[in-house]
Design an enzyme around this catalytic site. Structure first.
Site, mmCIF file in Angstrom:
data_model
loop_
_atom_site.group_PDB
_atom_site.id
_atom_site.type_symbol
_atom_site.label_atom_id
_atom_site.label_comp_id
_atom_site.label_asym_id
_atom_site.label_seq_id
_atom_site.Cartn_x
_atom_site.Cartn_y
_atom_site.Cartn_z
ATOM 1 N N GLY A 42 90.894 63.895 27.892
ATOM 2 C CA GLY A 42 90.230 63.457 29.106
ATOM 3 C C GLY A 42 88.741 63.746 29.072
ATOM 4 N N SER A 43 88.178 64.027 30.236
ATOM 5 C CA SER A 43 86.721 64.143 30.371
ATOM 6 C C SER A 43 86.135 65.360 29.683
ATOM 7 C CB SER A 43 86.349 64.155 31.858
ATOM 8 O OG SER A 43 86.688 62.929 32.467
ATOM 9 N N THR A 44 86.962 66.276 29.195
ATOM 10 C CA THR A 44 86.385 67.393 28.436
ATOM 11 C C THR A 44 85.661 66.889 27.195
ATOM 12 O OG1 THR A 44 88.477 67.705 27.238
ATOM 13 C CG2 THR A 44 88.144 68.998 29.243
ATOM 14 N N LYS A 75 83.647 64.472 27.074
ATOM 15 C CA LYS A 75 82.306 63.983 27.397
ATOM 16 C C LYS A 75 81.239 64.971 26.949
ATOM 17 C CE LYS A 75 84.053 61.244 31.233
ATOM 18 N NZ LYS A 75 84.278 61.142 32.680
ATOM 19 N N SER A 126 81.108 63.120 35.926
ATOM 20 C CA SER A 126 82.204 62.749 35.019
ATOM 21 C C SER A 126 82.401 61.237 34.977
ATOM 22 C CB SER A 126 83.509 63.445 35.448
ATOM 23 O OG SER A 126 84.457 63.392 34.426
#
Length: 710
Positions: free
Chosen positions: A348-350, A352, A403
């Site tokens: 997921g957004s980790t 980014k 995010s």
């Protein structure tokens, strides 16, 4: 008076020198001389006695000669040893004091502070010789009085006289029960059943119970490692009796497990994972996977081996005669499944944070670069959009703080698929980690030939790739520690000695990323992880789980990854909850900002004092100023213009603010917003399969070699 001669019987015997009767001695011969031809009568007993004397005399002479030879040899040897070639005195080892410690064959395992995590102790085992048991039924019934957990039919079958296979050799050894306490052993002795015997053995005990169960692993019935550290260091533990010191700190392990368990309970998740790592040495101080199990009672793992017959001299593989082990549960609920090193999840957004690191380190973007997040990206039948997006152009810090999937996708496209995949490989996100447990998984990612634009866009915000939690926290540690990637380790490292690593980012990029990570916690979705005085930085990530027909809307993975303190990073942390459900306190949300970030904050507040860290509460304003970065940093006057992520007019058109949005600040009004009719730059159309957006899968099953290759 006439002399009367004496009678013959009274006559004295003649002189020995007298001549024989009737013979006249010649004249002139001296009377004392004896004739050489005189005859002497010797009786037979005298002759025998004389012969015996001669024999005895010969024997004595022979014995005397033997003893003389023997004493001569001894004397010669003594002369050589003392006079001719004297021997040097030899030092004898001092007598050892008996050691009262039980003699065991497997070394202990301790945490970094010497707390015992695994130890072998002597126990007693019960076995039977069927050839000595005349009535198996009666013997079994008596034994069941002391050991009622044994299966009666199986016990009778094992103690019944039989042969080994098709041979004529009788079975003389059969295991009955293991790990008997002294009281039970005495009770069996009191039964007086012939054919049952005891033997000394050892058993592995795990005093900490469930703590670090997946790290330690287990041993089989013969004391051989079958999982975890016990298997990886099996030969070392059997040959070297010195304790094996791990990097695990049991105090940190307990705190991390409690926080993850509470998050799972509060949000009704099916499982979770957590890792806390030294950011400079990659030593794993705690690793949690829930649900877990008591390492001292691993739920019948030792009963899964097939029961075999064996003699005392052959390898023993027989187990206790209990009921068969129950069927293994599903992998996502199996307590023996290590989610931290084997579980594959879309991050997921980790991710980014990695996308921003790649763009900054390559020079493709700066902190003032802008990215269009005003409208979704359409790619074939797929659509990329933001969750509660700002619907406008975002500066790079805003992409992380808010995010934005769209901003991350445009950011990754600045480098393209090839450079993006090379960066992922350099960060160790395409290969299996070299950690000291055999249960590790290889990430699931597109191959080099199938890594296209669509893969770059989705992987930029953590979809379309599946990695383990340990992969994520290892990569983020490199982002925050100055740009050096270390392989994670479960062995305690010497104090003060730096570990070798690979530089993957510049120090300048790492310094900028630390500020951006702090910004996410202070102004973004990671506010729940902020602990005053410890300057936590990190990123949340919520990813939908993949099913057989695509992503499942109501099943997700919520995670937080970060480091602390960001002014001088020392530790990295990762917390994940699998399939959390909304509750009343979260106002109907089950995203990482509500689930994982607060759990990470509770861990930090509890373990930081244990690790010797004092909160800098009195210097918060000064330290915060050194690690802060504005949400919308302005362009320096002489700064070169970064490549444009999307076309934008010179000034924003009026009336383009979405309905319900707050008024834009003067700084925000400087950010150009593309007109409604302007589309993002055309993407390079590829022949990527439709499944490219559905690469992430639920944790795959493990075989002997790990997971299937990509």
């Amino acid at each position: 008076m006439n002399h009367i001669p004496p009678p013959e019987e009274l006559r004295l015997p003649p002189s020995p020198h007298a001549p024989p009767a009737g013979r006249i001695r010649p004249a002139g011969m001296v009377s004392e001389r004896v004739d050489s031809r005189a005859l002497v009568r010797v009786s037979a007993p005298d002759l025998a006695r004389r012969a015996q004397l001669e024999t005895t005399r010969g024997r004595l002479l022979l014995a005397a000669a033997g003893f003389g030879l023997l004493f001569g040899a001894v004397g010669l040897k003594l002369s050589i040893a003392t006079l001719i070639d004297p021997q040097q005195p030899k030092l004898r080892a001092a007598a050892r004091v008996p050691d009262l410690t039980p003699s065991v064959g497997r070394a202990a395992i301790t945490d970094r502070n010497g707390e015992v995590l695994a130890v072998s102790l002597q126990v007693t085992e019960l076995y039977a010789n069927p050839q000595e048991i005349n009535d198996p039924v009666e013997a079994a019934d008596k034994l069941l009085r002391v050991l009622p957990s044994l299966d009666r039919e199986r016990l009778i079958a094992r103690i019944t006289q039989r042969t080994v296979g098709d041979s004529d050799r009788p079975v003389q050894f059969a295991y009955i029960a293991r790990n008997l306490p002294p009281r039970t052993q005495q009770a069996i002795n009191d039964l007086g059943i012939p054919g049952f015997h005891f033997r000394a053995a050892e058993r592995r005990f795990y005093p900490q119970g469930r703590e670090a169960a997946h790290v330690l692993g287990q041993v089989d019935v013969d004391g051989h490692g079958i999982a975890g550290v016990e298997k990886h260091f099996d030969e070392r533990l059997r040959t070297d009796h010195a304790p094996l010191k791990l990097s695990i700190d049991v105090r940190v392990q307990v705190a991390l497990r409690d926080a993850v368990e509470k998050a799972i309970t509060d949000f009704n998740g099916i499982g979770g994972a957590g890792v806390l790592m030294d950011i400079n040495t990659a030593e794993v101080l705690a690793m949690v996977s829930l649900p877990d199990y008591d390492a001292s009672d691993p739920g019948g793992l030792q009963q899964r081996a097939a029961a075999t017959e064996a003699t005392p001299a052959s390898p023993i593989r027989q187990v206790a005669l209990h009921a068969p082990a129950p069927k293994a549960p599903r992998q996502d609920t199996d307590p023996h499944f290590n989610r931290a090193t084997v579980g594959l999840y879309e991050p997921g957004s980790t991710f980014k944070l990695l996308t921003a690191s790649m763009a900054l380190d390559s020079g493709a973007a700066n902190i003032w670069s802008t990215f269009d997040a005003s409208r979704p990206i359409h790619y074939g039948r797929f659509t990329i959009s933001d969750y509660k997006g700002k619907n406008r152009v975002l500066v790079l810090p805003e992409v992380l703080a808010y995010s934005s999937n769209l901003g991350a996708a445009h950011m990754a496209l600045l480098l393209g698929p090839q450079k993006h995949r090379e960066f992922m490989g350099r960060m160790g996100l395409l290969n299996r980690l070299q950690v000291e447990v055999p249960e590790t998984a290889r990430p699931m990612a597109p191959s080099a030939n199938s890594w296209r634009d669509i893969n770059t866009m989705t992987i930029a915000f953590g979809h379309g790739i599946s990695v383990t939690p340990l992969h994520v926290v290892t990569a983020i540690s490199a982002v925050a520690n100055g740009g050096v990637l270390h392989q994670p380790t479960l062995l305690a490292q010497p104090d003060g000695l730096p570990r070798e690593g690979t530089r993957v980012l510049s120090e300048k990029t790492s310094e900028t990323m630390r500020k951006l990570m702090r910004l996410v916690v202070t102004d973004g979705s990671g506010k729940g992880a902020d602990i005053p005085g410890y300057f936590v930085g990190g990123k949340t990530g919520t990813a939908e789980k993949n099913g057989p027909h695509g992503y499942i809307k109501d099943k997700r993975v919520a995670a937080f990854v970060g480091a602390f303190p960001m002014n001088a990073p020392r530790y990295a942390i990762y917390v994940m909850v699998d399939e959390p459900k909304p509750n009343a306190k979260s106002h109907g949300y089950a995203t990482a900002g509500w689930v994982a970030a607060p759990a990470a904050g509770s861990v930090i507040s509890r373990v930081a004092p244990i690790l010797g860290m004092v909160p800098e509460t009195e210097k918060i304003p000064q330290i915060q100023q050194t690690i802060s970065i504005p949400l919308q940093p302005g362009r320096p006057p002489a700064a070169p213009r970064a490549p444009a992520a999307s076309p934008a007019p010179a000034a924003p058109p009026r009336g383009n603010t979405p309905a319900g949005a707050p008024p834009a600040s003067p700084l925000q009004q400087q950010v150009p917003v593309p007109p409604a009719g302007l589309q993002p730059p055309a993407l390079r159309r590829t022949e990527a399969p439709a499944a490219s957006l559905r690469l992430a899968a639920a944790p795959a099953s493990i075989d002997g070699s790990g997971l299937a290759p990509e």
